[in-house]
Design an enzyme around this catalytic site. Structure first.
Site, mmCIF file in Angstrom:
data_model
loop_
_atom_site.group_PDB
_atom_site.id
_atom_site.type_symbol
_atom_site.label_atom_id
_atom_site.label_comp_id
_atom_site.label_asym_id
_atom_site.label_seq_id
_atom_site.Cartn_x
_atom_site.Cartn_y
_atom_site.Cartn_z
ATOM 1 N N LYS A 1 49.215 20.773 -10.612
ATOM 2 C CA LYS A 1 50.289 19.770 -10.600
ATOM 3 C C LYS A 1 51.084 19.871 -9.296
ATOM 4 C CE LYS A 1 54.295 18.402 -13.457
ATOM 5 N NZ LYS A 1 55.042 18.738 -14.690
ATOM 6 N N SER B 1 56.301 15.083 -17.424
ATOM 7 C CA SER B 1 56.055 14.855 -16.009
ATOM 8 C C SER B 1 54.649 15.268 -15.556
ATOM 9 C CB SER B 1 57.087 15.616 -15.173
ATOM 10 O OG SER B 1 56.967 17.029 -15.376
ATOM 11 N N SER C 1 57.213 18.248 -20.862
ATOM 12 C CA SER C 1 56.431 17.631 -19.797
ATOM 13 C C SER C 1 54.945 17.903 -19.826
ATOM 14 C CB SER C 1 56.985 18.055 -18.431
ATOM 15 O OG SER C 1 58.204 17.409 -18.178
#
Length: 488
Positions: A91, A166, A190
């Site tokens: 990520k 996210s 997230s």
């Protein structure tokens, strides 16, 4: 040989095929990169592709695999590097030295990381193929993935709807069959939110299972790295790769290599009945729960009851007003991101709003908020103490349309996010593990969409127990593993 595309194999399946020679690491890398360029662009999976690095990793993996087959040490290699050659992207909130690090923000556009974060190093040391940095919204703050620096992430079930956030880019990369598992991070849901939006498995581990060191700190204890996968066994294998403590960790959790995956197999798998609390009432906001989300929960309850687990309906342990104790921590965290005046002028509205409110709190306010959240967590854990697990819907409704969440005014945006994700942030406050499993699917407005069910541990360190329960649900009510992007 399997008829399915090479990129659609699970992580453990691909690893075994690489060790046997059925799959070639360099060929798998090229196929994965091609999928990342094509399908990945369609769903907004990647902030940056790292093709040269991936090819170097694939060559190194192929050489190790060839040597092990020639020397008869394949099993030794499997024990040491169980995911060697398997694609596993990182990520874009974790730094990888020499690679772009923009965190979804125009304020960091063009930035190149100079250090490698510990969790990224764990992934590299596992011999995996990085493929790229997955898309994230600005600094990972919202529960949708609309980065200022690239394409938005969309659930492959309906390209008009958000992939969640996210870790939205990670989730769509897994769900659409580009990679079998991906790294994520979770400060309020997230990992679990995009897992629910994309119909995959998403695990937020217990606080301290994955070290934030050596360059990061636990801070206020809300954020941890996590893993997204299509199957529970792959999720466990990914957690085994990421888990481990480092010197200076506040909450070090011992980890034996391969222990989480081993807990799902043979005599290690749990089969005794659990005491499960059923929590239907939203926690972070007063909001309606979509009937399909309720039916997804009911579907899980029917399977759990059939497996002999003891189910008890429980009330909410706190009110949405109580939940606001969380706000100073979240907004102060946003305010603490180091930015100069020029960078500040490039921020999106939600980030500005959060930072402005974070600056309004004094040191005394923040100290009181830390104590307040701890006391709320203590009260909640006491209410949950009679149970092994608490089960809720993952989200209050189906994957949202972006315009329903990303609003022009920061406060309204934040309130919409609270209403969409009324359960997930509680487990960040508690520090216990939580996992979203994609148990239910239902047609909404003419399109089939996924609905997740969240299993939340009531005790710190019960990650293996959660994985075992999730595996039981998967075995008795399996879900589809790959979803081709669908433009409804």
């Amino acid at each position: 040989m399997s008829a399915q595309p090479a990129t659609h194999r699970g992580a453990l399946e691909a690893a075994a095929a690489l060790r046997s020679g059925e799959l070639d690491a360099e060929d798998l890398a090229e196929r994965t990169l091609e999928a990342a360029r094509s399908t990945g662009a369609e769903v907004g999976a990647f902030a940056h592709l790292l093709e040269e690095l991936t090819r170097e990793q694939a060559r190194a993996a192929a050489e190790q695999l060839t040597r092990s087959r020639r020397s008869g040490t394949v099993q030794e290699l499997a024990g040491r590097l169980p995911l060697l050659g398997v694609p596993l992207p990182i990520k874009d909130l974790a730094q990888l030295a020499g690679a772009p690090f923009e965190a979804g923000s125009a304020a960091l556009e063009g930035n190149i990381a100079t250090v490698t974060d510990g969790v990224a190093q764990q992934i590299l040391d596992g011999g995996t193929l990085t493929i790229g940095k997955t898309a994230t919204p600005e600094f990972g703050l919202p529960c949708y993935t609309e980065p200022a620096t690239g394409a938005p992430a969309r659930t492959p079930w309906d390209l008009r709807r958000t992939a969640g956030g996210s870790s939205g880019g990670a989730a769509v990369a897994v769900a659409s069959g580009i990679v079998p598992l991906a790294h994520g991070s979770d400060g309020g849901g997230s990992v679990r939110i995009p897992a629910a939006c994309c119909g995959i498995v998403g695990l937020k581990p217990s606080r301290g299972v994955i070290s934030p060191g050596p360059h990061g700190s636990e801070g206020m204890g809300l954020v941890t790295d996590g893993i997204l996968a299509r199957s529970v066994r792959d999720c466990a294998a990914g957690l085994d790769l990421l888990a481990g403590s480092r010197t200076g960790d506040l909450v070090p959790v011992p980890h034996a290599p391969g222990a989480y995956l081993a807990s799902l197999e043979g005599t290690g798998a749990r089969s005794d009945p659990l005491r499960i609390g059923v929590l239907r009432e939203p926690l972070a906001a007063e909001t309606a729960v979509h009937p399909a989300a309720e039916r997804g929960l009911q579907r899980a309850l029917e399977v759990l009851r059939g497996l002999g687990h003891e189910l008890t309906e429980i009330p909410a342990p706190f009110t949405p007003e109580d939940w606001t104790a969380f706000m100073p921590l979240w907004t102060a965290g946003a305010a603490s991101i180091p930015l100069d005046d020029a960078q500040e002028g490039k921020l999106l509205e939600l980030t500005r709003w959060l930072r402005e409110r974070g600056r309004d709190y004094s040191g005394v306010d923040l100290a009181q908020a830390v104590s307040g959240v701890q006391m709320l967590s203590r009260r909640t854990l006491e209410a949950f103490a009679p149970f092994d697990v608490v089960v809720t819907p993952s989200l209050s409704g189906p994957p949202a349309r972006p315009e329903e969440l990303q609003l022009a005014e920061g406060g309204a945006d934040f309130d919409a996010q609270r209403a969409f994700t009324p359960w997930t942030s509680t487990w960040n406050m508690l520090g216990a593990a939580a996992i979203s499993v994609p148990l239910h699917r239902e047609t909404v407005e003419g399109t089939e969409l996924p609905f997740g069910v969240q299993l939340g541990a009531t005790r710190h360190g019960d990650d293996a127990l959660l994985l075992s329960l999730a595996a039981q649900l998967e075995a008795h009510d399996p879900w589809p593993l790959v979803r081709a992007p669908h433009a409804a």
